[in-house]
Design a protein around this motif. Structure first.
Motif, PDB file in Angstrom:
ATOM      1  N   ASN A  38      -1.532  -8.207 -12.916  1.00 48.77           N
ATOM      2  CA  ASN A  38      -0.655  -8.623 -11.787  1.00 48.77           C
ATOM      3  C   ASN A  38       0.150  -9.698 -11.740  1.00 48.77           C
ATOM      4  OD1 ASN A  38      -1.621 -10.589  -9.654  1.00 48.77           O
ATOM      5  ND2 ASN A  38      -3.428  -9.579 -10.430  1.00 48.77           N
ATOM      6  N   GLN A  47       2.367  -5.112  -9.834  1.00 44.64           N
ATOM      7  CA  GLN A  47       0.779  -4.806 -10.586  1.00 44.64           C
ATOM      8  C   GLN A  47       0.845  -3.429 -11.128  1.00 44.64           C
ATOM      9  OE1 GLN A  47      -1.319  -4.345  -6.741  1.00 44.64           O
ATOM     10  NE2 GLN A  47      -1.527  -2.282  -7.535  1.00 44.64           N
ATOM     11  N   CYS A  49      -1.227   0.215 -11.866  1.00 47.62           N
ATOM     12  CA  CYS A  49      -2.033   1.089 -11.354  1.00 47.62           C
ATOM     13  C   CYS A  49      -2.522   2.363 -11.852  1.00 47.62           C
ATOM     14  CB  CYS A  49      -1.627   1.425  -9.731  1.00 47.62           C
ATOM     15  SG  CYS A  49      -2.851   2.339  -8.912  1.00 47.62           S
ATOM     16  N   TRP A  51      -3.420   5.741 -11.508  1.00 49.05           N
ATOM     17  CA  TRP A  51      -3.441   6.762 -10.278  1.00 49.05           C
ATOM     18  C   TRP A  51      -3.499   8.053 -10.581  1.00 49.05           C
ATOM     19  CZ3 TRP A  51      -5.355   7.017  -5.957  1.00 49.05           C
ATOM     20  CH2 TRP A  51      -5.086   7.722  -4.818  1.00 49.05           C
ATOM     21  N   MET A  93      -1.896   3.232  -1.235  1.00 48.72           N
ATOM     22  CA  MET A  93      -1.547   1.403  -1.060  1.00 48.72           C
ATOM     23  C   MET A  93      -1.441   1.089   0.188  1.00 48.72           C
ATOM     24  SD  MET A  93      -1.351   0.270  -4.155  1.00 48.72           S
ATOM     25  CE  MET A  93      -1.778   1.416  -5.530  1.00 48.72           C
ATOM     26  N   ARG A  96      -5.406   0.567   0.524  1.00 48.48           N
ATOM     27  CA  ARG A  96      -5.948  -0.532  -0.105  1.00 48.48           C
ATOM     28  C   ARG A  96      -5.477  -1.801   0.561  1.00 48.48           C
ATOM     29  NH1 ARG A  96      -6.155   1.370  -6.252  1.00 48.48           N
ATOM     30  NH2 ARG A  96      -7.013   3.323  -5.953  1.00 48.48           N
ATOM     31  N   PRO A 131      -6.735  -4.591  -4.619  1.00 52.29           N
ATOM     32  CA  PRO A 131      -6.025  -3.644  -5.101  1.00 52.29           C
ATOM     33  C   PRO A 131      -6.897  -2.595  -6.028  1.00 52.29           C
ATOM     34  CG  PRO A 131      -5.783  -5.308  -6.364  1.00 52.29           C
ATOM     35  CD  PRO A 131      -6.291  -5.742  -5.153  1.00 52.29           C
ATOM     36  N   SER A 132      -7.991  -2.608  -5.995  1.00 49.04           N
ATOM     37  CA  SER A 132      -8.774  -1.773  -6.925  1.00 49.04           C
ATOM     38  C   SER A 132      -9.298  -0.383  -6.265  1.00 49.04           C
ATOM     39  CB  SER A 132      -9.829  -2.655  -7.503  1.00 49.04           C
ATOM     40  OG  SER A 132      -9.349  -3.993  -8.139  1.00 49.04           O
ATOM     41  N   SER A 133      -9.670   0.543  -7.408  1.00 51.72           N
ATOM     42  CA  SER A 133     -10.354   1.671  -6.808  1.00 51.72           C
ATOM     43  C   SER A 133     -11.749   1.012  -6.985  1.00 51.72           C
ATOM     44  CB  SER A 133     -10.122   2.495  -7.891  1.00 51.72           C
ATOM     45  OG  SER A 133     -10.809   2.203  -9.136  1.00 51.72           O
ATOM     46  N   CYS A 176      -2.895  -2.501 -17.717  1.00 51.41           N
ATOM     47  CA  CYS A 176      -3.425  -1.414 -16.876  1.00 51.41           C
ATOM     48  C   CYS A 176      -4.970  -1.171 -16.975  1.00 51.41           C
ATOM     49  CB  CYS A 176      -2.863  -0.277 -16.813  1.00 51.41           C
ATOM     50  SG  CYS A 176      -3.057   0.985 -15.510  1.00 51.41           S
TER      51      CYS A 176
END
Length: 326
Positions: A38, A47, A49, A51, A93, A96, A131-133, A176
């Motif tokens: 990021n 950033q 991502c 997804w 988003m 998060r 920001p993370s899973s 990523c």
DNA sequence: CATCAGGGCCCTG
DNA sequence: CAGGGCCCTGAT
């Protein structure tokens, strides 16, 4: 070295967060150390991502003010994406980064608090968030364990450089996160050679477990805190410290505070009791002190914590430098 | 140079 | 349920 994938702008959405909203302190946390995934400058955050299996670039831009919030989210991808996909990413988003969080209750109670009042004034509209899973956060949590900041950054960068995907978008090149399960062919020894140490085993197990889709993050989100905690603690490599981080950053519990790690203990001791790190206040006493912030205790400490780290960005704080060892 | 503790956790006894 | 061991690094 892997060649970067070039991404193109495929969608752009306008989002209106709840009032009040502070863009920069929401999208940039100075204590989340940069790791190549990021980049932030006032008013803009870029950033990467992962997804729904796609590696994406995401750009957040501030288009409003604290009292009249508005922002743009731009999506960059290798190929076109559908509206449903773009909407699902935006909705993720919003979750998060807590863009719909109602902070009025918190402010109302503590706006005149001796300690919290001035901090709230400075950071009005700041959201907690990460920001993370869950999978990504677990990997980060594991490299945080029993290591100083510098070493954690080194480990995370090594992982991202070896297993992350470089993406080029909007003039930025960022890495990523890899897909859960992508480390299947990577042996524990290889991870040890990347200086993960004994954490290599936890990383392997976590990756294997999530690769098999044995964890449903969405489902866990819908459950109560105790149930969440129980399931998280069952994961290999997750103990009280990591679970405490997870419950706040990933599952958004503002009222839960049961753990203080040694370095944080020293910093809190200085912040709240003006005690030097050689004579820190006991964890028990600190936790008791945080009770004053009631249902917002974790959120309150987050505000004070972030306030300190922002201060560090424009002011040298010797006692803090000594503790963090970046 | 050697020794040791550290943003923990697992496993053993 | 207490405590030893673990990777590596920087402090002493």
């Amino acid at each position: 070295m892997k060649k970067a994938h070039t991404l193109h702008l495929v969608a752009r959405k306008v989002v209106v967060p709840s009032v009040p909203f502070d863009f920069d302190s929401t999208f940039h946390k100075p204590d989340h150390f940069t790791s190549g995934d990021n980049y932030w400058e006032p008013g803009i955050r870029w950033q990467t991502c992962l997804w729904r299996g796609k590696t994406l670039g995401v750009k957040f831009e501030n288009k409003g003010t604290r009292r009249k919030p508005k922002m743009a989210i731009s999506l960059y991808a290798e190929s076109k994406v559908g509206t449903t996909f773009a909407d699902s990413l935006v909705s993720e988003m919003r979750y998060r980064y807590n863009l719909d969080l109602d902070l009025r209750g918190f402010y109302k109670i503590f706006k005149d608090d001796k300690i919290l009042g001035p901090v709230i004034k400075r950071w009005k509209g700041m959201r907690p968030g990460h920001p993370s899973s869950l999978y990504e956060y677990l990997i980060i949590g594991i490299v945080l364990q029993n290591a100083t900041v510098r070493r954690s950054i080194q480990m995370f960068k090594a992982l991202l450089e070896h297993y992350g995907t470089p993406l080029k978008f909007d003039g930025k090149e960022l890495r990523c996160f890899w897909k859960p399960g992508a480390l299947g062919a990577v042996s524990e020894q290889i991870l040890r050679d990347l200086k993960m140490g004994y954490r290599a085993k936890s990383i392997k197990k976590t990756d294997e477990y999530f690769g098999k889709k044995l964890v449903d993050e969405e489902r866990i989100r819908g459950e109560g805190r105790e149930a969440q905690m129980e399931q998280l603690l069952e994961l290999y490599g997750v103990g009280p410290a990591t679970v405490w981080y997870l419950l706040f950053d990933v599952f958004h519990h503002w009222d839960f505070f049961n753990h203080v790690s040694p370095w944080e203990q020293k910093i809190y001791s200085k912040l709240f009791f003006n005690k030097n790190p050689e004579h820190p206040v006991s964890v028990k006493k600190l936790l008791k002190y945080f009770e004053r912030f009631g249902a917002y205790k974790q959120l309150a400490v987050h505000y004070i914590w972030e306030d300190l780290w922002w201060k560090r960005t424009h002011e040298h704080i010797p006692w803090l430098e000594k503790e963090i060892r970046v």
